[in-house]
Structures are given as structure tokens and as C-alpha cells.
Design a protein around this motif. Structure first.
Motif, PDB file in Angstrom:
ATOM      1  N   ILE A  79      -6.258  -5.541   4.768  1.00  0.00           N
ATOM      2  CA  ILE A  79      -7.349  -4.638   4.406  1.00  0.00           C
ATOM      3  C   ILE A  79      -7.566  -4.679   2.887  1.00  0.00           C
ATOM      4  O   ILE A  79      -8.695  -4.493   2.408  1.00  0.00           O
ATOM      5  CB  ILE A  79      -7.095  -3.186   4.892  1.00  0.00           C
ATOM      6  CG1 ILE A  79      -8.368  -2.347   4.806  1.00  0.00           C
ATOM      7  CG2 ILE A  79      -6.003  -2.508   4.101  1.00  0.00           C
ATOM      8  CD1 ILE A  79      -9.492  -2.779   5.734  1.00  0.00           C
ATOM      9  N   LEU A  88       0.816  -1.226   0.000  1.00  0.00           N
ATOM     10  CA  LEU A  88       0.000   0.000   0.000  1.00  0.00           C
ATOM     11  C   LEU A  88       0.844   1.268   0.000  1.00  0.00           C
ATOM     12  O   LEU A  88       0.520   2.236  -0.671  1.00  0.00           O
ATOM     13  CB  LEU A  88      -0.907   0.026   1.239  1.00  0.00           C
ATOM     14  CG  LEU A  88      -2.177  -0.816   1.224  1.00  0.00           C
ATOM     15  CD1 LEU A  88      -2.876  -0.711   2.566  1.00  0.00           C
ATOM     16  CD2 LEU A  88      -3.111  -0.368   0.109  1.00  0.00           C
ATOM     17  N   CYS A 146     -10.309   3.082   6.683  1.00  0.00           N
ATOM     18  CA  CYS A 146      -8.883   2.890   6.388  1.00  0.00           C
ATOM     19  C   CYS A 146      -8.207   4.173   5.922  1.00  0.00           C
ATOM     20  O   CYS A 146      -8.718   4.893   5.074  1.00  0.00           O
ATOM     21  CB  CYS A 146      -8.724   1.815   5.317  1.00  0.00           C
ATOM     22  SG  CYS A 146      -7.018   1.541   4.833  1.00  0.00           S
ATOM     23  N   ILE A 147      -7.025   4.461   6.497  1.00  0.00           N
ATOM     24  CA  ILE A 147      -6.256   5.619   6.074  1.00  0.00           C
ATOM     25  C   ILE A 147      -5.001   5.177   5.309  1.00  0.00           C
ATOM     26  O   ILE A 147      -4.076   5.959   5.121  1.00  0.00           O
ATOM     27  CB  ILE A 147      -5.902   6.543   7.258  1.00  0.00           C
ATOM     28  CG1 ILE A 147      -5.126   5.796   8.348  1.00  0.00           C
ATOM     29  CG2 ILE A 147      -7.180   7.165   7.841  1.00  0.00           C
ATOM     30  CD1 ILE A 147      -4.623   6.693   9.482  1.00  0.00           C
ATOM     31  N   CYS A 192      -1.115  -2.913   8.647  1.00  0.00           N
ATOM     32  CA  CYS A 192      -1.695  -4.260   8.712  1.00  0.00           C
ATOM     33  C   CYS A 192      -0.950  -5.218   7.792  1.00  0.00           C
ATOM     34  O   CYS A 192      -0.774  -6.388   8.122  1.00  0.00           O
ATOM     35  CB  CYS A 192      -3.196  -4.228   8.417  1.00  0.00           C
ATOM     36  SG  CYS A 192      -3.662  -3.443   6.873  1.00  0.00           S
ATOM     37  N   CYS A 244      -3.994  -1.621  13.650  1.00  0.00           N
ATOM     38  CA  CYS A 244      -4.700  -0.623  12.844  1.00  0.00           C
ATOM     39  C   CYS A 244      -4.936   0.668  13.631  1.00  0.00           C
ATOM     40  O   CYS A 244      -5.544   0.643  14.692  1.00  0.00           O
ATOM     41  CB  CYS A 244      -6.029  -1.189  12.354  1.00  0.00           C
ATOM     42  SG  CYS A 244      -6.970   0.025  11.418  1.00  0.00           S
ATOM     43  N   PRO A 245      -4.469   1.805  13.107  1.00  0.00           N
ATOM     44  CA  PRO A 245      -4.587   3.063  13.855  1.00  0.00           C
ATOM     45  C   PRO A 245      -6.024   3.571  13.967  1.00  0.00           C
ATOM     46  O   PRO A 245      -6.297   4.430  14.796  1.00  0.00           O
ATOM     47  CB  PRO A 245      -3.734   4.039  13.040  1.00  0.00           C
ATOM     48  CG  PRO A 245      -3.738   3.478  11.659  1.00  0.00           C
ATOM     49  CD  PRO A 245      -3.759   1.988  11.838  1.00  0.00           C
ATOM     50  N   CYS A 280      -2.358   3.193   5.824  1.00  0.00           N
ATOM     51  CA  CYS A 280      -1.037   3.331   6.428  1.00  0.00           C
ATOM     52  C   CYS A 280      -0.158   2.133   6.131  1.00  0.00           C
ATOM     53  O   CYS A 280       1.063   2.212   6.224  1.00  0.00           O
ATOM     54  CB  CYS A 280      -1.169   3.534   7.930  1.00  0.00           C
ATOM     55  SG  CYS A 280      -1.632   2.028   8.813  1.00  0.00           S
ATOM     56  N   GLY A 281      -0.761   0.998   5.809  1.00  0.00           N
ATOM     57  CA  GLY A 281       0.017  -0.186   5.463  1.00  0.00           C
ATOM     58  C   GLY A 281       0.485  -1.007   6.658  1.00  0.00           C
ATOM     59  O   GLY A 281       1.120  -2.050   6.482  1.00  0.00           O
ATOM     60  N   ILE A 328     -10.445  -5.848  11.044  1.00  0.00           N
ATOM     61  CA  ILE A 328     -10.177  -6.320   9.687  1.00  0.00           C
ATOM     62  C   ILE A 328     -10.524  -7.797   9.533  1.00  0.00           C
ATOM     63  O   ILE A 328     -11.208  -8.203   8.588  1.00  0.00           O
ATOM     64  CB  ILE A 328      -8.695  -6.069   9.318  1.00  0.00           C
ATOM     65  CG1 ILE A 328      -8.363  -4.582   9.499  1.00  0.00           C
ATOM     66  CG2 ILE A 328      -8.407  -6.527   7.887  1.00  0.00           C
ATOM     67  CD1 ILE A 328      -6.893  -4.262   9.396  1.00  0.00           C
TER      68      ILE A 328
HETATM   69  S1  SF4 Z   1      -3.698  -0.747   9.443  1.00  0.00           S
HETATM   70 FE1  SF4 Z   1      -5.804   0.054   9.305  1.00  0.00          FE
HETATM   71  S2  SF4 Z   1      -5.575   2.106   8.448  1.00  0.00           S
HETATM   72 FE2  SF4 Z   1      -3.639   1.063   8.120  1.00  0.00          FE
HETATM   73  S3  SF4 Z   1      -3.832   0.212   6.042  1.00  0.00           S
HETATM   74 FE3  SF4 Z   1      -4.475  -1.398   7.452  1.00  0.00          FE
HETATM   75  S4  SF4 Z   1      -6.676  -1.121   7.642  1.00  0.00           S
HETATM   76 FE4  SF4 Z   1      -5.893   0.748   6.721  1.00  0.00          FE
END
Ligand code: SF4
Lengths: 458, 271
Positions: A338, A141, A309-310, A315, A369-370, A312-313, A375
Motif C-alpha cells: 500500500i 508502517l 487504508c487503516i 499487506c 487487507c482488512p 495495519c501493516g 492493492i
Molecule cells: S493491509 Fe490494507 S489496511 Fe492494512 S496497511 Fe495494507 S492496505 Fe492498509
């Protein structure tokens, strides 16, 4: 079921190292904040509030943005979104556009559409630049070529750009910089994504680590009009600047372990002539709001959270499946935990529907996840959706039905376990359980079940 | 069997239900400070424990009996429905979930040597059945029950050896049971507990995931086994049979001398 091979050993180890380093930095950045859990909850609440009244916030954003001179477009489908950009490019009369990294443009396959229309998109994020030269979809991501070694990057640049081979990261960066600088200075169309849209101010918020987002959205070329297009999903809106500020902190810490991403840009509109200063910035700013299936996610109470989801990668960085199989194994622009949820939600294909099954449901993703998206529970729900939509083969449904009928009758279950002990010696069991035994041994059935031992004890 | 069914039915009749409810309130809410004496406990022995590691079930039963509780094993029990639920076949899972509630509803507490199956009842039955059954709050994983409800960490067990503990994902992240098994293990005489320090990361079992995605699943098991071997432990202990089959299967394939044991067997097997 789709096959999901494991990366070869060397790549797997290198990937684990790279992701591990990022996670380590994240852990340090999180440890700095004793109130991290409360911060996550607040981020979750902000996103939940934004999604609860999404269309009100979008309307507010559109009004505020229009007042700032930003033109807002609505795209129901990927196709609509691509056409919108192509029309802007045609009106401008350009045959090239610089792009900063954007997952939504990957989702809608904008580059293909532009190339087909005779407009060359130039990726300016270093990772995306390499991925584009190599012709690869993003592997991650936030880090599109995290799986490539320095040598491999060097080879791509040498072959595609005709430069002498080097594997020195500093030199490689300079090569890319030289190519990209020319493109930046020449470009009149800049395409970006948006990390957030702020409803109260009509601002487009964009973060990049390399500053290319700023280059793409300022466009210094003095020859003719310059246009900026931000393409983004409808879910990116947040109510207030305060909300955006909080999410920016969460994003930076979760994605790179930074306090703030190196370059954070708030785009307020096209160049303004009123201030008396030398006007700067593009002549036009457009926002393309892409739906492409998001309304469907919004309507499903158990998938709605995925819209928080923002990107952030984190996950993906922690996911044990992603670590072993890598991003390309998902065969989707959105990969990792995600990504599996989003892919299955947006695309009604057999391959996308299989992705929520490609998880051990360990839940490590939800814990990092922030914005506190559940998920793995979304995946559980999507597995049921796959059944409801007829994606699970009839023989499997029948097998489950038979299994359930057996389990409903304790006597049958007990007779079955006695019979198995008589009729199924280990060699036969091993053969029956081949997908299991191909890789590991099957422990033997206990000579007596608990049920039998219990009766003996009594 | 009929007697049992009758008892279960009686327990749901109004007056008995009140008693059950009060007991549940004591167990779950203010129960922390209550010392529980002679609770009537239903043993929930999941399929994998029944078939592959029955001594874990015996461990639970013997220990709870030794502590003075009434332990019953409803012979009608089979499966909680988790495999079907996790495979997305809710229509079949729901039948077994209802059945499970019927079989166990008469008990003041239901105890099981499985984080995974307890998580199924406690965390997912509500979603599956449309309303969370009251029973969901009275179902406990074994180590959680000992430490949180019986306030016990030393069960008087003895085990000579170097042991590492694997966090099963369902215990760790669904039930948030992390310190309890460690407290129990540390109190075992002769036992040296060494930490695994690998995340904690999933072993790759994941139920049908291990069969649908054997390559990824096995790669996860390989890394898990490597981490176990790095600790120098002779035994790896966990609270879920699925993990132990996955880890044990990989240890045995690699010819490793490390052995697996279910937490409940270690604590109560010789009680
Ligand atoms: S950790 Fe949460 S916010 Fe970050 S990419 Fe995964 S689902 Fe999205």
C-alpha cells in the motif's frame, strides 16, 4: 527503473521470522472469527461510505469537534501542516515536543521542519524512539525498527545515550522508559496522529501498544498551559462511533493479532471544568487535517480505494517483495504494497512512479487487507498512469509498439518464432536475456511450437 | 484462415449470437448442473506455452477431444495483450485485446492452459476495453473447465511419481482456482501429491517484474525452490508457464534433480 536490492541473508531471515510471527498471530485472530469475511466487507463498506461523502463527514466532524472545544485546522500541503504545528509551538513558547507514532508526520517530514524551527521533537513510541536516535526512516508502517536485531538496538542506545551496552529487551525498554518518562513529565506540547476521526461525536481515536499515545495526549506538567495537536489525513474520518468500533477490531486483529490494541484513547476535547471533578487533560486540543494530495486520490475512481487504508501493516507482513527487499528499499516513508500505491499517488517523482512496478502482482496483499483494498490492481492502474504521464522511456514504448505490431500479424509472429529457432542458439538467447539469466537458467525454446505440433497431429 | 475469420464473423451475427449467448448462459450460470456434450471449444494457447511448453497445449487438446468435444485451434491467435497491460502500456494491449475477442468470439467455450492469460481476459478486459466483452465469461482455465464445467476429476491419466503442486497467483487469487488442480492430480493413478505448505507464496515470476527486478524475483524463486525441495517431490506441477519457467530456471541453476511439468501436460500429454 529504480534498483531494488535484496537484504543480506541474515537480515532477510530475521525479518521473515518477525513478520511471520505477526502474520501467524493475525491468522489465529482471524480464525477466531468465522464471520471474518463479512467483517472485512463491512469494514470496506464503512470506509467506502466515508470516502463517498468525505467532505460532508469532515464538516460534521469539524462542527462536533468545535462544539467540544477542539480547534480544527486545514492544511492543503505538507508545508502548511508543518507551519501550523510550528506556530502552535511558538505561541506556546516551547522548544520541545513529545510525539507518539504517526505516519502522517513522517509523510510531511514534520520532525525536520520542527528542528529547523528550533523545536526538538521527541519520538516516544519505542520503535520510533530508536529509529529517531539512529536517524533512520521507518522500515515498516507499524513497526519502524522491525529489521533491527537486539544487538543493533543495544548499540544504538549505547552510542547515542551513553549507557552501558545491553541486548536484553527488558533492560533496553527500561533505558528508553527512563529517558522518555522525564520528557513526558516536562512536555507541554504533545503531538500525535489519529487512527480515526468520528464525525458524529467529534472524537479523535488513537491506538498505541505502549500507552505512549495516552501520555502524549494527557501531559501532566503543571507548569503553564499544555497543548495537544493531532495531525492526520483527511481520509481518517468515519461517520459514527459504531463504525470506529468495528474498524478498531479489524485494525487490532490485522496488525498484531490482538482482539483490541492495548491502549485505545478517545479524545473528546480539552480539559473541562464543568464536571466539578479535578480538571485533567490539556488546555487546548488541535486537529490538523492534512490533504497533501489526498483529494487527487479521491477523484481517481481506481485509486480512491487506497484511501480506505487503516495502516495495519498486514499487506507488508505478507508481501514477498517486502520480505526480500525490506522497507528502506522503497525509498519512501510509505513502503510495502500500500506504501507503493500511496507514494506513487502522492508524489510525482520518478522514484515514486517506479514503485508500482516493483511487484509481481501476486495479490497476497489484497487478500489480507482488512478493508479489502484491491492493492495490486491499483498498482496495475498506476503503471498505466506512469505511461500516460510520460514516465516510461520512449524506447520502451516503441519496443512495445513493435511487439504489438508483430503480435497483430499471426504470420509475422510464426515466422519470428521459426527464425528465432534458427538464428538464436541458446547461448545467444542467454545473453539477450541477461537480467533473467544472471540469476536463473532460461529454459530452452521447444524444438517445435504448439502451432507446428498441432499441424502434425491433425 | 479466411474461413475461420468468416466463421467468427458469422457467429457474431444475430441468430448465431443468440445461440452463443444461450450456450454461455448454460456454461456460466445454471451450467453447473448441465452436462455438456460435444461443446465446440476454441483452444487458446498463450505465447509462453506455444514457445516453451507446447506439450501442455497438446495435453488440453487431446484430453478434450478424447472426451468427445470438438476442439479447434484458431491459427490466427497470438497474444492476449497481458504483457503490455501489466507494463502499463494499455494503448498497445487494447489492440491485442480487441483482436483476441475477434478471433475467439465464435466459440461456445475457450479453454487455455494458463491461469494468467484467462485472468487477463476474464478480469481485466472489461477495464481495458471499457466494457466487459461477453466472451470473458466463456473463457476458462483448463483445470477449472474440467472440474467446474465438465464435472470431471478423473481424466484417466497415469503418472508415476511424487508430485507437488505450485499455486500460480493468477489461478489462486484472480480466478480462485485452488482445489480443482489438486482434485485432478489426486485422481491420477500412480501419482502421490504432496503439499508445498509455503503460504502459498508467489514464485517471483510476475512477467516483466522478473527482468526489471531480477534480484528480488530470484530471491523469491530461491525460497520457492527450497520449499519444493523440502517436500521431497520429484516433480513440481503448475498451471502457468511463467511460474514453471521461473521455478524450472532456478531448479536448473541450482542443479536440483526436481523437474517441472505443466499440469495440462501431465494430465493429457499421453491421452
Ligand atoms: S493491509 Fe490494507 S489496511 Fe492494512 S496497511 Fe495494507 S492496505 Fe492498509
Amino acid at each position: 527503473m529504480m534498483p531494488m536490492p535484496v537484504l543480506e541473508e541474515k537480515r532477510r531471515a530475521a525479518l521473515a521470522r518477525a513478520l511471520g510471527q505477526t502474520l501467524q498471530k493475525r491468522a489465529q485472530a482471524v480464525a477466531e472469527m468465522p464471520e471474518w469475511e463479512a467483517m472485512r466487507q463491512r469494514a470496506h463498506d464503512i470506509r467506502a461510505g466515508a470516502m463517498d461523502r468525505l467532505f460532508e463527514h469532515l464538516d460534521a466532524f469539524e462542527r462536533a469537534a468545535a462544539a467540544n472545544g477542539i480547534r480544527v485546522h486545514h492544511a492543503a500541503t505538507a508545508e502548511d501542516a508543518c507551519q501550523c504545528v510550528i506556530q502552535i509551538a511558538r505561541r506556546l513558547g516551547v522548544t520541545r515536543a513529545v510525539k507518539s507514532k504517526s505516519m502522517v508526520t513522517e509523510e510531511i517530514h514534520l520532525n525536520h521542519a520542527m528542528e529547523a524551527a528550533g523545536i526538538r521533537p521527541i519520538e516516544t513510541d519505542l520503535g520510533e524512539f530508536i529509529a529517531q536516535l539512529k536517524g533512520d526512516p521507518p522500515f515498516h508502517l507499524t513497526a519502524p525498527v522491525v529489521h533491527l536485531t537486539r544487538d543493533e538496538v543495544g548499540k544504538v542506545l549505547a552510542v547515542k545515550l551513553g549507557v552501558p551496552f545491553t541486548n536484553d529487551p527488558a533492560k533496553l525498554t527500561m533505558i528508553a522508559r527512563e529517558v522518555l518518562r522525564r520528557e513526558f513529565l516536562d512536555a507541554r506540547l504533545g503531538i500525535s496522529g489519529a487512527n480515526f476521526l468520528v464525525a458524529e461525536t467529534g472524537s479523535i481515536v488513537l491506538v498505541t501498544n505502549e500507552g505512549n499515545g495516552r501520555m502524549v495526549t494527557t501531559l501532566p506538567n503543571p507548569q503553564g498551559p499544555r497543548v495537544n495537536v493531532a495531525i492526520t489525513g483527511i481520509e481518517k474520518v468515519v461517520p459514527t462511533l459504531r463504525d470506529a468500533a468495528h474498524l478498531l477490531r479489524m485494525l487490532a486483529r490485522s496488525s498484531a493479532g490482538a482482539r483490541l490494541t492495548a491502549y485505545t484513547t478517545f479524545i473528546q476535547g480539552p480539559r473541562a471544568r464543568s464536571s466539578g471533578e479535578e480538571p485533567s487533560g490539556p488546555d487546548e486540543v488541535h486537529v490538523v487535517l492534512v490533504d497533501n494530495g489526498r483529494r487527487g486520490m479521491l477523484r481517481d475512481a481506481r485509486l480512491r480505494e487506497a484511501l480506505f487504508c487503516i495502516r495495519c501493516g498486514a499487506c507488508s507482513n505478507i508481501c514477498p517483495v517486502y520480505h526480500r527487499a525490506g522497507g528502506h528499499a522503497y525509498q519512501s516513508v510509505y513502503n510495502g504494497p500500500i506504501g507503493a500505491v500511496w507514494s506513487a499517488a502522492l508524489w510525482d517523482t520518478e522514484q515514486a512512479a517506479a514503485l508500482p512496478f516493483a511487484s509481481s502482482l501476486c495479490g497476497a496483499c489484497a487478500d489480507v487487507c482488512p478493508v479489502k483494498i484491491d492493492i495490486h490492481h491499483a498498482m496495475l492502474w498506476q503503471r498505466n498512469l506512469a505511461t500516460l504521464r510520460g514516465r516510461v522511456p520512449a524506447w520502451q514504448r516503441w519496443a512495445w509498439r513493435l511487439w504489438r505490431m508483430g503480435m497483430e500479424r499471426a504470420a509475422l509472429y510464426r515466422a519470428g518464432s521459426r527464425l528465432a529457432r534458427v538464428l538464436l542458439p541458446q547461448v545467444v538467447l542467454n545473453r539477450l536475456a541477461r537480467p533473467w539469466t544472471s540469476k536463473r537458467d532460461l529454459p530452452p525454446l521447444a524444438a517445435k511450437t504448439f502451432h507446428e505440433l498441432w499441424k502434425e497431429e491433425a | 484462415m479466411t474461413g475461420l475469420r468468416n466463421r467468427a464473423m458469422m457467429a457474431t451475427s444475430s441468430s448465431a449470437a443468440l445461440g452463443v449467448w444461450m450456450m454461455a448462459a448454460a456454461l456460466t450460470g445454471a451450467g453447473r448442473s448441465t452436462t455438456l456434450n460435444a461443446v465446440r471449444i476454441g483452444l487458446f494457447i498463450p505465447c509462453l506455452v506455444d514457445q516453451f511448453m507446447p506439450r501442455a497445449g497438446l495435453g488440453v487438446a487431446r484430453l478434450l477431444k478424447k472426451l468427445g468435444h470438438t476442439v479447434e485451434y484458431p491459427a490466427e491467435q497470438t497474444c492476449c495483450g497481458q504483457p503490455a497491460f501489466n507494463s502499463g502500456i494499455h494503448s498497445e494491449a487494447v489492440v491485442l485485446a480487441k483482436r483476441f475477442v475477434r478471433v475467439f468470439d465464435g466459440f461456445e467455450a475457450v479453454v487455455s492452459p494458463s491461469g494468467s492469460c484467462v485472468a487477463m481476459v476474464r478480469n481485466f478486459y472489461g477495464d481495458l476495453l471499457g466494457a466487459r466483452p461477453a466472451l470473458a465469461d466463456r473463457v476458462f482455465e483448463f483445470s477449472e473447465f474440467l472440474v467446474e464445467k465438465l464435472h470431471l476429476t478423473d481424466v484417466g491419466a497415469r503418472f508415476d511419481g511424487r508430485v507437488t503442486y505450485h499455486d500460480s497467483c493468477h489461478l489462486l487469487r484472480e480466478l480462485r482456482v485452488e482445489s480443482q488442480p489438486r482434485q485432478l492430480l489426486r485422481a491420477v493413478k500412480g501419482l502421490e501429491l504432496v503439499e508445498l505448505n509455503d503460504g502459498p507464496t508467489c514464485c517471483g515470476f510476475g512477467g516483466t517484474f522478473s527482468i526489471k527486478f531480477p534480484d528480488v524475483s530470484a530471491a523469491m524463486a530461491e525460497d520457492k525452490v527450497a520449499a519444493i525441495e523440502r517436500t521431497g517431490a520429484q516433480w513440481v506441477v503448475a498451471g502457468d508457464a511463467g511460474c514453471l519457467m521461473q521455478i524450472g530456471g532456478m531448479l536448473s541453476r541450482r542443479g536440483s534433480p526436481v523437474k517441472t511439468m505443466h499440469l495440462a501436460e501431465l494430465l493429457g500429454g499421453n491421452a
